[in-house]
Design a protein around this motif. Sequence first.
Motif, mmCIF file in Angstrom:
data_model
loop_
_atom_site.group_PDB
_atom_site.id
_atom_site.type_symbol
_atom_site.label_atom_id
_atom_site.label_comp_id
_atom_site.label_asym_id
_atom_site.label_seq_id
_atom_site.Cartn_x
_atom_site.Cartn_y
_atom_site.Cartn_z
ATOM 1 N N GLU A 184 1.484 9.550 -5.632
ATOM 2 C CA GLU A 184 2.224 10.825 -5.496
ATOM 3 C C GLU A 184 3.182 10.947 -7.046
ATOM 4 O O GLU A 184 3.167 12.486 -7.494
ATOM 5 N N ARG A 185 3.251 10.055 -7.374
ATOM 6 C CA ARG A 185 5.048 10.256 -8.228
ATOM 7 C C ARG A 185 4.603 10.927 -9.584
ATOM 8 O O ARG A 185 4.478 11.210 -10.595
ATOM 9 N N GLU A 186 2.848 10.301 -9.952
ATOM 10 C CA GLU A 186 2.250 10.591 -10.908
ATOM 11 C C GLU A 186 1.475 12.009 -10.771
ATOM 12 O O GLU A 186 1.822 12.583 -12.213
ATOM 13 N N ARG A 187 1.081 12.505 -9.962
ATOM 14 C CA ARG A 187 0.843 13.714 -9.629
ATOM 15 C C ARG A 187 2.194 14.787 -9.640
ATOM 16 O O ARG A 187 1.626 15.750 -10.106
ATOM 17 N N LEU A 204 1.224 -1.341 0.242
ATOM 18 C CA LEU A 204 0.407 -0.012 0.021
ATOM 19 C C LEU A 204 0.858 1.040 0.034
ATOM 20 O O LEU A 204 0.176 2.335 -0.599
ATOM 21 N N ALA A 205 2.164 1.333 0.849
ATOM 22 C CA ALA A 205 3.112 2.488 0.692
ATOM 23 C C ALA A 205 3.597 2.600 -0.535
ATOM 24 O O ALA A 205 3.406 3.676 -1.013
ATOM 25 N N ASP A 206 3.949 1.842 -1.143
ATOM 26 C CA ASP A 206 4.358 1.523 -2.363
ATOM 27 C C ASP A 206 3.230 2.174 -3.963
ATOM 28 O O ASP A 206 3.364 2.999 -4.569
ATOM 29 N N ILE A 207 1.621 1.363 -3.643
ATOM 30 C CA ILE A 207 1.461 2.326 -4.075
ATOM 31 C C ILE A 207 0.941 3.595 -4.159
ATOM 32 O O ILE A 207 0.856 4.676 -5.360
ATOM 33 N N ASP A 208 0.997 4.044 -2.763
ATOM 34 C CA ASP A 208 0.597 5.797 -2.259
ATOM 35 C C ASP A 208 1.856 6.222 -2.933
ATOM 36 O O ASP A 208 1.653 7.341 -3.902
ATOM 37 N N ARG A 209 3.156 6.239 -3.128
ATOM 38 C CA ARG A 209 4.376 6.378 -3.101
ATOM 39 C C ARG A 209 3.674 6.632 -5.255
ATOM 40 O O ARG A 209 4.281 7.664 -5.917
ATOM 41 N N GLU A 210 4.346 5.759 -5.976
ATOM 42 C CA GLU A 210 3.533 5.575 -7.185
ATOM 43 C C GLU A 210 2.112 6.707 -7.754
ATOM 44 O O GLU A 210 2.315 7.366 -8.938
#
Length: 141
Positions: A138-141, A130-136
Amino acid sequence: MDGKKALYYGAVAIAVFIGVSVLISVAWWFLSLVWAIATGIVSLAVFVGVVYALYKAGAWAFGDDASHAAGESLGRSRSSSASSTGSGSESRQDRLRRQYVEGQISEAEFERRIASELETEELDDIDRELADIDREIERER
Protein backbone atom coordinates in the motif's frame (compact mmCIF):
# COMPACT_ATOMS: atom_id res chain seq x y z
CA MET A 1 -15.76 -95.77 90.28
CA ASP A 2 -12.35 -97.16 90.81
CA GLY A 3 -9.14 -95.22 91.46
CA LYS A 4 -7.71 -95.70 87.97
CA LYS A 5 -10.72 -94.12 86.26
CA ALA A 6 -10.70 -91.21 88.70
CA LEU A 7 -6.99 -90.70 88.08
CA TYR A 8 -7.58 -90.88 84.30
CA TYR A 9 -10.44 -88.34 84.41
CA GLY A 10 -8.38 -86.10 86.66
CA ALA A 11 -5.46 -86.18 84.19
CA VAL A 12 -7.80 -85.43 81.25
CA ALA A 13 -9.33 -82.54 83.19
CA ILE A 14 -5.89 -81.10 83.94
CA ALA A 15 -4.85 -81.48 80.26
CA VAL A 16 -8.04 -79.75 79.08
CA PHE A 17 -7.53 -77.02 81.64
CA ILE A 18 -3.91 -76.48 80.47
CA GLY A 19 -4.99 -76.51 76.80
CA VAL A 20 -7.76 -73.98 77.37
CA SER A 21 -5.38 -71.83 79.43
CA VAL A 22 -2.82 -71.86 76.61
CA LEU A 23 -5.48 -70.97 74.01
CA ILE A 24 -6.81 -68.14 76.14
CA SER A 25 -3.27 -66.87 76.75
CA VAL A 26 -2.46 -66.88 73.02
CA ALA A 27 -5.73 -65.15 72.16
CA TRP A 28 -5.19 -62.57 74.91
CA TRP A 29 -1.62 -61.97 73.71
CA PHE A 30 -2.85 -61.46 70.14
CA LEU A 31 -5.60 -59.06 71.24
CA SER A 32 -3.17 -57.09 73.39
CA LEU A 33 -0.76 -56.81 70.44
CA VAL A 34 -3.54 -55.52 68.19
CA TRP A 35 -4.61 -53.10 70.94
CA ALA A 36 -1.03 -51.83 71.38
CA ILE A 37 -0.64 -51.22 67.64
CA ALA A 38 -4.00 -49.45 67.41
CA THR A 39 -3.31 -47.20 70.39
CA GLY A 40 0.16 -46.44 69.03
CA ILE A 41 -1.29 -45.33 65.69
CA VAL A 42 -3.98 -43.22 67.37
CA SER A 43 -1.40 -41.64 69.69
CA LEU A 44 0.85 -40.81 66.75
CA ALA A 45 -2.06 -39.29 64.83
CA VAL A 46 -3.04 -37.15 67.83
CA PHE A 47 0.58 -36.04 68.29
CA VAL A 48 0.89 -35.06 64.61
CA GLY A 49 -2.41 -33.18 64.83
CA VAL A 50 -1.28 -31.25 67.90
CA VAL A 51 2.08 -30.38 66.32
CA TYR A 52 0.32 -29.22 63.14
CA ALA A 53 -2.14 -27.11 65.15
CA LEU A 54 0.74 -25.54 67.09
CA TYR A 55 2.59 -24.84 63.83
CA LYS A 56 -0.48 -23.18 62.29
CA ALA A 57 -1.13 -21.19 65.48
CA GLY A 58 2.49 -20.04 65.53
CA ALA A 59 2.37 -19.11 61.87
CA TRP A 60 -0.82 -17.15 62.44
CA ALA A 61 0.45 -15.47 65.61
CA PHE A 62 3.84 -14.49 64.22
CA GLY A 63 2.61 -13.51 60.76
CA ASP A 64 4.42 -16.29 58.86
CA ASP A 65 6.93 -13.77 57.43
CA ALA A 66 9.07 -16.33 55.60
CA SER A 67 6.28 -17.83 53.51
CA HIS A 68 4.73 -14.41 52.80
CA ALA A 69 8.07 -13.10 51.58
CA ALA A 70 8.62 -16.17 49.42
CA GLY A 71 5.09 -15.96 48.03
CA GLU A 72 5.43 -12.27 47.27
CA SER A 73 8.77 -12.68 45.53
CA LEU A 74 7.38 -15.63 43.59
CA GLY A 75 4.33 -13.59 42.61
CA ARG A 76 6.53 -10.67 41.57
CA SER A 77 8.74 -12.90 39.44
CA ARG A 78 5.71 -14.42 37.73
CA SER A 79 4.10 -11.08 37.04
CA SER A 80 7.36 -9.54 35.86
CA SER A 81 8.04 -12.45 33.51
CA ALA A 82 4.50 -12.25 32.15
CA SER A 83 4.74 -8.49 31.67
CA SER A 84 8.23 -8.70 30.14
CA THR A 85 7.10 -11.15 27.47
CA GLY A 86 3.95 -9.20 26.81
CA SER A 87 2.26 -11.80 24.61
CA GLY A 88 -1.10 -13.31 25.43
CA SER A 89 -0.23 -16.73 23.97
CA GLU A 90 2.52 -17.30 26.56
CA SER A 91 0.11 -16.59 29.39
CA ARG A 92 -2.30 -19.12 27.89
CA GLN A 93 0.53 -21.63 27.66
CA ASP A 94 1.48 -20.89 31.28
CA ARG A 95 -2.13 -21.37 32.31
CA LEU A 96 -2.25 -24.70 30.48
CA ARG A 97 0.98 -25.80 32.17
CA ARG A 98 -0.43 -24.85 35.56
CA GLN A 99 -3.67 -26.74 34.90
CA TYR A 100 -1.68 -29.82 33.84
CA VAL A 101 0.58 -29.66 36.90
CA GLU A 102 -2.40 -29.24 39.23
CA GLY A 103 -4.08 -32.25 37.59
CA GLN A 104 -7.04 -30.33 36.19
CA ILE A 105 -6.36 -31.61 32.66
CA SER A 106 -4.84 -34.88 31.45
CA GLU A 107 -1.56 -35.19 29.59
CA ALA A 108 -3.34 -35.88 26.29
CA GLU A 109 -5.58 -32.83 26.75
CA PHE A 110 -2.54 -30.71 27.67
CA GLU A 111 -0.66 -31.82 24.55
CA ARG A 112 -3.72 -31.22 22.34
CA ARG A 113 -4.26 -27.71 23.73
CA ILE A 114 -0.55 -26.79 23.50
CA ALA A 115 -0.47 -28.00 19.87
CA SER A 116 -3.56 -25.92 19.18
CA GLU A 117 -1.91 -22.89 20.84
CA LEU A 118 1.25 -23.35 18.80
CA GLU A 119 -0.76 -23.65 15.58
CA THR A 120 -2.72 -20.52 16.48
CA GLU A 121 0.52 -18.74 17.33
CA GLU A 122 2.06 -19.75 13.99
CA LEU A 123 -1.07 -18.56 12.15
CA ASP A 124 -0.92 -15.29 14.05
CA ASP A 125 2.71 -14.83 12.99
CA ILE A 126 1.83 -15.58 9.37
CA ASP A 127 -1.14 -13.21 9.51
CA ARG A 128 1.10 -10.47 10.93
CA GLU A 129 3.68 -11.00 8.19
CA LEU A 130 0.96 -10.90 5.54
CA ALA A 131 -0.44 -7.72 7.05
CA ASP A 132 3.07 -6.18 7.01
CA ILE A 133 3.49 -7.13 3.37
CA ASP A 134 0.07 -5.65 2.53
CA ARG A 135 1.04 -2.38 4.27
CA GLU A 136 4.29 -2.19 2.37
CA ILE A 137 2.49 -2.75 -0.91
CA GLU A 138 0.00 0.00 0.00
CA ARG A 139 2.84 2.42 0.78
CA GLU A 140 4.55 1.73 -2.53
CA ARG A 141 1.41 2.60 -4.44
